[in-house]
Design an enzyme around this catalytic site. Structure first.
Site, PDB file in Angstrom:
ATOM      1  N   TRP A  33    -129.756  18.268  54.874  1.00  0.00           N
ATOM      2  CA  TRP A  33    -128.346  17.879  54.852  1.00  0.00           C
ATOM      3  C   TRP A  33    -127.636  18.626  53.731  1.00  0.00           C
ATOM      4  O   TRP A  33    -128.196  18.795  52.652  1.00  0.00           O
ATOM      5  CB  TRP A  33    -128.252  16.368  54.634  1.00  0.00           C
ATOM      6  CG  TRP A  33    -126.905  15.808  54.922  1.00  0.00           C
ATOM      7  CD1 TRP A  33    -125.955  15.473  54.008  1.00  0.00           C
ATOM      8  CD2 TRP A  33    -126.357  15.522  56.205  1.00  0.00           C
ATOM      9  NE1 TRP A  33    -124.845  14.993  54.639  1.00  0.00           N
ATOM     10  CE2 TRP A  33    -125.059  15.006  55.997  1.00  0.00           C
ATOM     11  CE3 TRP A  33    -126.830  15.656  57.507  1.00  0.00           C
ATOM     12  CZ2 TRP A  33    -124.234  14.617  57.047  1.00  0.00           C
ATOM     13  CZ3 TRP A  33    -126.010  15.267  58.541  1.00  0.00           C
ATOM     14  CH2 TRP A  33    -124.731  14.752  58.316  1.00  0.00           C
ATOM     15  N   GLU A  69    -135.021  10.827  52.293  1.00  0.00           N
ATOM     16  CA  GLU A  69    -136.381  11.208  52.683  1.00  0.00           C
ATOM     17  C   GLU A  69    -137.106  12.048  51.629  1.00  0.00           C
ATOM     18  O   GLU A  69    -138.292  12.348  51.772  1.00  0.00           O
ATOM     19  CB  GLU A  69    -136.353  11.949  54.019  1.00  0.00           C
ATOM     20  CG  GLU A  69    -135.938  11.091  55.202  1.00  0.00           C
ATOM     21  CD  GLU A  69    -134.442  10.838  55.304  1.00  0.00           C
ATOM     22  OE1 GLU A  69    -134.062   9.802  55.866  1.00  0.00           O
ATOM     23  OE2 GLU A  69    -133.646  11.661  54.800  1.00  0.00           O
ATOM     24  N   CYS A  91    -128.323  16.714  47.909  1.00  0.00           N
ATOM     25  CA  CYS A  91    -126.912  16.689  47.551  1.00  0.00           C
ATOM     26  C   CYS A  91    -126.249  15.526  48.271  1.00  0.00           C
ATOM     27  O   CYS A  91    -126.321  15.428  49.494  1.00  0.00           O
ATOM     28  CB  CYS A  91    -126.247  18.010  47.946  1.00  0.00           C
ATOM     29  SG  CYS A  91    -124.473  18.023  47.659  1.00  0.00           S
ATOM     30  N   VAL A  93    -122.523  13.721  48.469  1.00  0.00           N
ATOM     31  CA  VAL A  93    -121.103  13.808  48.129  1.00  0.00           C
ATOM     32  C   VAL A  93    -120.450  12.470  48.475  1.00  0.00           C
ATOM     33  O   VAL A  93    -120.623  11.962  49.586  1.00  0.00           O
ATOM     34  CB  VAL A  93    -120.423  14.967  48.893  1.00  0.00           C
ATOM     35  CG1 VAL A  93    -118.938  15.031  48.557  1.00  0.00           C
ATOM     36  CG2 VAL A  93    -121.110  16.295  48.575  1.00  0.00           C
ATOM     37  N   ASP A  96    -115.999   7.688  51.829  1.00  0.00           N
ATOM     38  CA  ASP A  96    -115.137   6.505  51.835  1.00  0.00           C
ATOM     39  C   ASP A  96    -115.908   5.196  51.986  1.00  0.00           C
ATOM     40  O   ASP A  96    -115.307   4.126  52.022  1.00  0.00           O
ATOM     41  CB  ASP A  96    -114.127   6.612  52.987  1.00  0.00           C
ATOM     42  CG  ASP A  96    -113.172   7.770  52.788  1.00  0.00           C
ATOM     43  OD1 ASP A  96    -112.882   8.113  51.620  1.00  0.00           O
ATOM     44  OD2 ASP A  96    -112.721   8.342  53.799  1.00  0.00           O
ATOM     45  N   HIS A  99    -122.138   4.123  51.382  1.00  0.00           N
ATOM     46  CA  HIS A  99    -123.350   4.887  51.703  1.00  0.00           C
ATOM     47  C   HIS A  99    -123.804   5.745  50.529  1.00  0.00           C
ATOM     48  O   HIS A  99    -125.001   5.833  50.240  1.00  0.00           O
ATOM     49  CB  HIS A  99    -123.093   5.755  52.943  1.00  0.00           C
ATOM     50  CG  HIS A  99    -124.285   6.526  53.400  1.00  0.00           C
ATOM     51  ND1 HIS A  99    -125.365   5.915  53.988  1.00  0.00           N
ATOM     52  CD2 HIS A  99    -124.575   7.858  53.344  1.00  0.00           C
ATOM     53  CE1 HIS A  99    -126.271   6.836  54.283  1.00  0.00           C
ATOM     54  NE2 HIS A  99    -125.813   8.017  53.898  1.00  0.00           N
ATOM     55  N   PHE A 124    -136.114  15.546  39.348  1.00  0.00           N
ATOM     56  CA  PHE A 124    -134.959  15.048  40.080  1.00  0.00           C
ATOM     57  C   PHE A 124    -133.880  16.127  40.135  1.00  0.00           C
ATOM     58  O   PHE A 124    -133.198  16.386  39.152  1.00  0.00           O
ATOM     59  CB  PHE A 124    -134.415  13.800  39.373  1.00  0.00           C
ATOM     60  CG  PHE A 124    -133.348  13.080  40.125  1.00  0.00           C
ATOM     61  CD1 PHE A 124    -133.679  12.191  41.131  1.00  0.00           C
ATOM     62  CD2 PHE A 124    -132.012  13.265  39.815  1.00  0.00           C
ATOM     63  CE1 PHE A 124    -132.690  11.488  41.816  1.00  0.00           C
ATOM     64  CE2 PHE A 124    -131.018  12.575  40.502  1.00  0.00           C
ATOM     65  CZ  PHE A 124    -131.364  11.694  41.496  1.00  0.00           C
TER      66      PHE A 124
END
Length: 169
Positions: A33, A69, A91, A93, A96, A99, A124
């Site tokens: 992702w 994951e 990453c 971001v 709204d 999540h 990390f």
């Protein structure tokens, strides 16, 4: 705010010897992702590892669907390949919905648990930002490359020495 030059001086000071690094096997577990961010982070990590002597064939790469994951991918890499260190790259971001918070909490706790339970350092390398520009800035942009910083941290952690209380005084 810290600048890139100051941060990299800290990260490159005290690096282990090339001889030490030549013997290392380092894993990278990266999320699919936000690949426009993850690919430059991976490249930065690989370049830093090889510049310090890690053999390219000893850099193990595994991709997982998303940032949540990463913890499972790192655990499987530790069990299956026995690396000297694992770097997780992701990453997240802010959007709204909540999540963002759930993903960040999950991966942070997961990596912390791995570091407490395993004998291999898990580094990390998850960028958590308010917008995509902040992520781009940290993936080779004006804020440097977090992947490169994580690789330097991984190398240092493989060379970590334990001091006795009398040594620390």
């Amino acid at each position: 705010m810290a600048n890139v030059s100051d941060n990299m001086q800290v990260f490159t000071a005290g690096m282990p010897s090339v001889e030490h690094c030549k013997k290392l096997k380092v894993g990278i577990v990266a999320a699919e992702w936000n690949d426009n961010i993850i690919s430059p982070l991976m490249q930065g990590a690989i370049e830093t590892l090889t510049q310090h002597g890690v053999c390219p064939e000893n850099i193990l790469i595994s991709r997982v669907p998303g940032t949540v994951e990463l913890t499972y991918g790192a655990k499987r890499m530790i069990v299956n390949t026995k690396p000297d260190a694992v770097i997780v790259l992701g990453c997240v971001v802010r959007g709204d919905t909540p999540h963002f918070d759930y993903v960040c909490d999950s991966v942070t706790h997961g990596v912390t648990e791995l570091n407490l339970k395993e004998s291999v350092p898990v580094i990390f390398g998850v960028i958590t930002t308010n917008n995509m520009q902040q992520a781009l800035d940290r993936a080779g942009g004006c804020m440097g490359n977090k992947g490169s910083e994580c690789a330097a941290t991984a190398l240092k952690m493989t060379n970590m020495t334990i001091l006795s209380l009398s040594d620390a005084k």
